[in-house]
Design an enzyme around this catalytic site. Structure first.
Site, mmCIF file in Angstrom:
data_model
loop_
_atom_site.group_PDB
_atom_site.id
_atom_site.type_symbol
_atom_site.label_atom_id
_atom_site.label_comp_id
_atom_site.label_asym_id
_atom_site.label_seq_id
_atom_site.Cartn_x
_atom_site.Cartn_y
_atom_site.Cartn_z
ATOM 1 N N ALA A 69 0.850 -1.189 0.000
ATOM 2 C CA ALA A 69 0.000 0.000 0.000
ATOM 3 C C ALA A 69 0.889 1.243 0.000
ATOM 4 C CB ALA A 69 -0.886 -0.008 1.239
ATOM 5 N N GLY A 115 0.244 -5.333 0.213
ATOM 6 C CA GLY A 115 -0.877 -5.221 -0.726
ATOM 7 C C GLY A 115 -0.545 -5.827 -2.083
ATOM 8 N N GLU A 118 -1.146 -9.382 -1.717
ATOM 9 C CA GLU A 118 -2.595 -9.589 -1.549
ATOM 10 C C GLU A 118 -3.301 -9.529 -2.903
ATOM 11 O OE1 GLU A 118 -2.699 -6.576 1.822
ATOM 12 O OE2 GLU A 118 -4.125 -8.065 2.521
ATOM 13 N N GLU A 140 3.173 -6.489 6.965
ATOM 14 C CA GLU A 140 2.371 -5.443 7.623
ATOM 15 C C GLU A 140 2.575 -5.389 9.121
ATOM 16 O OE1 GLU A 140 1.325 -7.476 5.290
ATOM 17 O OE2 GLU A 140 0.040 -6.434 3.862
ATOM 18 N N MET A 317 35.809 -5.020 16.419
ATOM 19 C CA MET A 317 35.078 -4.172 15.486
ATOM 20 C C MET A 317 35.634 -4.293 14.066
ATOM 21 S SD MET A 317 32.681 -2.939 17.217
ATOM 22 C CE MET A 317 31.947 -1.747 16.119
ATOM 23 N N LYS A 396 46.033 6.537 17.109
ATOM 24 C CA LYS A 396 45.238 6.834 15.913
ATOM 25 C C LYS A 396 45.927 7.925 15.082
ATOM 26 C CE LYS A 396 40.671 5.450 17.742
ATOM 27 N NZ LYS A 396 40.294 4.225 17.095
ATOM 28 N N SER A 418 34.844 5.633 19.178
ATOM 29 C CA SER A 418 33.544 5.789 19.833
ATOM 30 C C SER A 418 33.554 6.965 20.798
ATOM 31 C CB SER A 418 33.164 4.500 20.569
ATOM 32 O OG SER A 418 34.221 4.047 21.363
ATOM 33 N N ASN A 442 28.280 -2.279 18.091
ATOM 34 C CA ASN A 442 28.633 -3.669 18.365
ATOM 35 C C ASN A 442 27.389 -4.412 18.858
ATOM 36 O OD1 ASN A 442 30.103 -5.933 18.979
ATOM 37 N ND2 ASN A 442 31.120 -5.067 20.780
ATOM 38 N N ASN A 489 25.497 7.009 22.137
ATOM 39 C CA ASN A 489 26.166 6.749 23.412
ATOM 40 C C ASN A 489 25.884 7.850 24.429
ATOM 41 O OD1 ASN A 489 27.199 4.358 22.591
ATOM 42 N ND2 ASN A 489 29.235 5.138 22.084
HETATM 43 P P1 NAI Z 1 40.235 -4.254 19.885
HETATM 44 O O1 NAI Z 1 41.149 -3.979 21.002
HETATM 45 O O2 NAI Z 1 39.404 -5.485 19.884
HETATM 46 O O3 NAI Z 1 41.054 -4.256 18.515
HETATM 47 C C1 NAI Z 1 41.978 -3.289 18.169
HETATM 48 C C2 NAI Z 1 42.950 -3.918 17.166
HETATM 49 O O4 NAI Z 1 43.740 -2.890 16.608
HETATM 50 C C3 NAI Z 1 43.896 -4.940 17.775
HETATM 51 O O5 NAI Z 1 43.813 -6.123 17.013
HETATM 52 C C4 NAI Z 1 45.263 -4.290 17.653
HETATM 53 O O6 NAI Z 1 46.285 -5.234 17.420
HETATM 54 C C5 NAI Z 1 45.064 -3.392 16.476
HETATM 55 N N1 NAI Z 1 45.970 -2.240 16.426
HETATM 56 C C6 NAI Z 1 46.277 -1.407 17.436
HETATM 57 N N2 NAI Z 1 47.099 -0.433 16.965
HETATM 58 C C7 NAI Z 1 47.294 -0.669 15.660
HETATM 59 C C8 NAI Z 1 48.001 -0.011 14.612
HETATM 60 N N3 NAI Z 1 48.711 1.085 14.841
HETATM 61 N N4 NAI Z 1 47.963 -0.534 13.369
HETATM 62 C C9 NAI Z 1 47.246 -1.647 13.114
HETATM 63 N N5 NAI Z 1 46.550 -2.304 14.061
HETATM 64 C C10 NAI Z 1 46.551 -1.818 15.311
HETATM 65 O O7 NAI Z 1 39.318 -2.940 19.771
HETATM 66 P P2 NAI Z 1 37.821 -2.792 19.273
HETATM 67 O O8 NAI Z 1 36.892 -3.048 20.378
HETATM 68 O O9 NAI Z 1 37.658 -3.542 17.999
HETATM 69 O O10 NAI Z 1 37.738 -1.225 18.991
HETATM 70 C C11 NAI Z 1 38.342 -0.644 17.867
HETATM 71 C C12 NAI Z 1 37.791 0.763 17.688
HETATM 72 O O11 NAI Z 1 36.379 0.704 17.550
HETATM 73 C C13 NAI Z 1 38.050 1.676 18.871
HETATM 74 O O12 NAI Z 1 38.286 2.978 18.397
HETATM 75 C C14 NAI Z 1 36.745 1.632 19.654
HETATM 76 O O13 NAI Z 1 36.496 2.770 20.414
HETATM 77 C C15 NAI Z 1 35.757 1.542 18.510
HETATM 78 N N6 NAI Z 1 34.464 0.957 18.861
HETATM 79 C C16 NAI Z 1 34.393 -0.134 19.685
HETATM 80 C C17 NAI Z 1 33.167 -0.683 20.007
HETATM 81 C C18 NAI Z 1 33.084 -1.881 20.884
HETATM 82 O O14 NAI Z 1 31.965 -2.200 21.375
HETATM 83 N N7 NAI Z 1 34.152 -2.590 21.094
HETATM 84 C C19 NAI Z 1 31.916 -0.110 19.475
HETATM 85 C C20 NAI Z 1 32.112 0.984 18.564
HETATM 86 C C21 NAI Z 1 33.355 1.495 18.293
#
Ligand code: NAI
Length: 687
Positions: A69, A115, A118, A140, A317, A396, A418, A442, A489
């Site tokens: 619809a 629809g 349907e 629906e 992630m 970073k 994040s 996540n 967040n």
């Molecule tokens: P994690 O600690 O599981 O993984 C990070 C990875 O990055 C590791 O495997 C590490 O070896 C690698 N790493 C670190 N420095 C590096 C570099 N210079 N070059 C290449 N690899 C490198 O972290 P996670 O939880 O996956 O988080 C990653 C990003 O995502 C962070 O910025 C976090 O804030 C963000 N995030 C995390 C969430 C979560 O629930 N865990 C949700 C949303 C965002």
């Protein structure tokens, strides 16, 4: 008075009605479309000069047969009388098709939903083509209603209660093969020509129309219906409550009370749909559907989405983002500085494909699109670089400045941070306009939203590229101004902190969660904290509170758990115990009763923060705040989001209540200044 929605053709006595709604990407069955169809059908039944051997109904739109619809038109019908008139029109037209004295065939492709299906079900036969692109269903219920043009009855007549009810109760879409297997379509052809030939053959031969299996026909008789109703009801009760989502319950009642024979069941469907269309649940779900459409169509239409993505950081992630992108058809390279982490990330992606992709060939293809890239050779070829390394500003910045010289000329960088302000990361780049945030949630595979974080320096082109790639991987992009906690967040922090404060006052965790569940949240705030990870909650929570100049709550208990390595679901213990990824809540010491003001403490804390985000312009308008919270945190969809829920309650009432809470619990509840100038939703029908 034809408006040109339908084109009439005739070949060897077989009439063809072809639907093509001008100026729309998909056919929808608006009032005008139905009225024009009615005119054609009446003319056909009255034509005496040239006998009609059969009727084929099909669509000329590449997107499919009909997507249902016209939702916008439907919600513009405020009066129950207008809704009834519209539903009765659909019934009249589809009854007319069913009663035609010659065979009728719907030739369907692409979307054949609501629809649309349907209409097809009112025909004697259904021929589909383009198996994998077919999306057939009666969704629906996802809009707070149930099929309303006879579909709740005809689907059961055609495929039986055991197939039709789950189809309608879940709203899921079927591909061609599955639809053929259960008898929803009679023939499945490779292409349009074959489907038309098949339709003509059905008209010539006139085999018996498909009917539900004998057992199902028995189940739909009066004596058997109560026995089948019970498990159907139980399956719905496990998922939703009647006071929150009345439609699935109404659908079961309809069938249980009226069965599917005769005209009584069809008439009862009209009454039921008129009732449901007037519920706040339906209005809120329809509004969210339209908001979802809005997010899907954001951005510049001429932006080409990236085909190649390079993900750096193969942790939770990064690996999940890489797997998701590869599954959605992008070429992906995954890099990590640590080879063991990279191997684990690749393994995680492989396991994800094994779990989610059933077809072995498709699984192989997805795997083929994902490449382990320890040296980062993919950087130069990718149009989008996603940074998902540890949440550390210096790390970073160092990474981004080292990769910038290697980027392709038109590539952009997306950080998944994040909590770190994007501006601070951007200073590492010579060209900060190339940086954007892509904040995935996540678990990546379950959360539909991605916040697209931009600073004043992010170029419009990069923002559009980020939106386009998000849409290309079937996620919903929500542009957000860079600010602590972004939107989702930030709004969750006061909610979770208030829950923890209530716990410190002595309320049991499960009781606190119960208050949120009763409101309609998918999980309570305590369980959510465990799911997110207590370390992450603490970290993001402190950043948000400090940035907003708010006092940090007492975190000593949280810190003690974190120090013991009890981080929540990921470590098997946190505020709750977790087994195989599932929470184990202790039996309640007290009855699950909570103080009367607890729901307000939790939910108004959230709404107050949402208002602050609106006032600060974190996202464009109130609708996008609600969209963000529903799609990014699972906020009770039937309530429409925190601001819609506040609007329904009345802003003045919310302010008064916040004042009372502030007197009792302190300044965290001080009503935000934005409340007094807050507009209501801009989407019609949502007020
Ligand atoms: P994690 O600690 O599981 O993984 C990070 C990875 O990055 C590791 O495997 C590490 O070896 C690698 N790493 C670190 N420095 C590096 C570099 N210079 N070059 C290449 N690899 C490198 O972290 P996670 O939880 O996956 O988080 C990653 C990003 O995502 C962070 O910025 C976090 O804030 C963000 N995030 C995390 C969430 C979560 O629930 N865990 C949700 C949303 C965002």
């Amino acid at each position: 008075m034809s408006q040109g929605f339908w084109t009439l053709g005739r070949e060897n006595g077989i009439v063809e009605l072809v639907l093509e709604v001008p100026g729309a990407s998909a056919n929808t069955l608006s009032r005008a479309v139905l009225l024009e169809l009615e005119q054609h059908l009446s003319a056909l039944t009255q034509a005496r000069s040239e006998p009609v051997k059969g009727l084929v109904i099909r669509s000329n739109k590449p997107s499919g047969f009909a997507a249902g619809a016209d939702i916008r038109e439907f919600i513009s019908l405020r009066e129950p009388g207008a809704v009834r008139a519209q539903v009765e029109l659909g019934h009249r037209v589809f009854n007319l098709i069913e009663a035609l004295p010659f065979p009728t065939v719907a030739v369907i492709h692409g979307f054949c939903l609501g629809g649309g299906l349907e209409l097809a079900l009112a025909c004697r036969y259904r021929v589909g083509f383009g198996d994998r692109k077919l999306a057939i269903g009666l969704p629906e219920v996802l809009l707070g209603i149930h099929p309303g043009y006879g579909g709740s009855v005809r689907s059961v007549r055609c495929i039986g209660v055991r197939q039709a009810m789950p189809l309608m109760l879940t709203g899921r879409k079927l591909k061609g093969k599955k639809a053929k297997d259960i008898g929803l379509i009679d023939r499945l052809c490779d292409d349009a020509d074959a489907a038309l030939t098949s339709a003509h053959e059905l008209i010539r031969r006139q085999p018996a129309a498909h009917k539900a299996p004998i057992l199902d026909r028995l189940f739909s008789t009066r004596p058997f219906r109560p026995f089948i109703k019970k498990p159907l009801l139980a399956s719905v009760q496990r998922k939703v409550r009647a006071e929150h989502y009345p439609a699935p319950y109404a659908l079961i009642d309809l069938w249980a009370n009226f069965g599917v024979q005769g005209t009584e069941a069809l008439r009862a469907e009209v009454d039921s749909i008129v009732r449901l269309a007037g519920t706040p649940t339906a209005a809120n779900l329809v509004r969210l559907f339209l908001l979802q459409e809005r997010l899907k169509s954001l951005g510049a239409a001429d932006t080409q989405p990236a085909q190649r993505v390079h993900v750096i950081g193969a942790g939770v992630m990064g690996a999940d983002i890489a797997a998701w992108c590869a599954q959605r058809g992008l070429q992906v390279t995954l890099q990590d500085r640590d080879s063991a982490c990279l191997a684990r990330g690749m393994q995680r992606a492989k396991e994800y494909f094994e779990k989610k992709i059933r077809d072995p060939a498709e699984r192989e293809q997805a795997l083929g699109r994902l490449r382990s890239d320890p040296s980062g050779s993919g950087i130069a070829e990718a149009e989008c670089i996603i940074e998902a390394i540890v949440e550390n500003l210096d790390a970073k910045r160092a990474l981004l400045s080292s990769i910038e010289p290697k980027l392709a000329a038109t590539a952009f960088i997306a950080s998944n941070t994040s909590s770190i302000p994007l501006e601070e990361i951007a200073t590492a780049l010579r060209d900060p306009s190339r940086l954007v945030g892509l904040h995935f949630f996540n678990p990546v595979s379950l959360m539909p939203l991605v916040e697209i974080i931009h600073t004043s320096e992010t170029s419009a082109q990069v923002l559009n590229q980020a939106i386009a790639v998000t849409q290309a991987i079937s996620k919903l992009p929500l542009p957000c101004r860079s600010a602590p906690g972004f939107l989702v967040n930030r709004v969750l922090v006061p909610y979770m902190f208030e829950a923890m404060r209530a716990a410190r006052e002595g309320l049991e965790f499960a009781v606190i969660d119960q208050a949120a569940l009763d409101y309609g949240m998918p999980v309570g705030p305590i369980e959510l904290a465990d799911m997110v990870g207590l370390d992450v909650c603490r970290h993001v929570g402190s950043i948000v509170m400090q940035a907003l100049g708010r006092p940090l709550p007492d975190m000593s208990e949280l810190d003690a758990l974190i120090a013991q390595g009890k981080l929540g679901r990921k470590t098997g213990a946190g505020l709750y115990r977790w087994e195989n990824g599932k929470v184990v809540k202790p039996p309640a010491k007290t009855a699950r009763e909570y103080p009367a003001d607890l729901p307000d403490r939790l939910l108004l804390a959230m709404a107050n923060e949402a208002v602050a985000c609106w006032r600060e312009g974190i996202v464009e308008d109130v609708d996008l705040i609600d969209a963000g919270l529903v799609f990014g945190s699972g906020y009770a969809p039937f309530r429409g989001g925190p601001l819609q829920a506040a609007a329904e309650r009345g802003y003045d009432e919310c302010i008064t209540r916040l004042d009372t809470l502030a007197n009792r619990y302190g300044s965290v509840f001080k009503p935000d200044l934005g409340w007094t100038s807050l507009p209501t939703s801009a989407i019609a029908g949502a007020e």
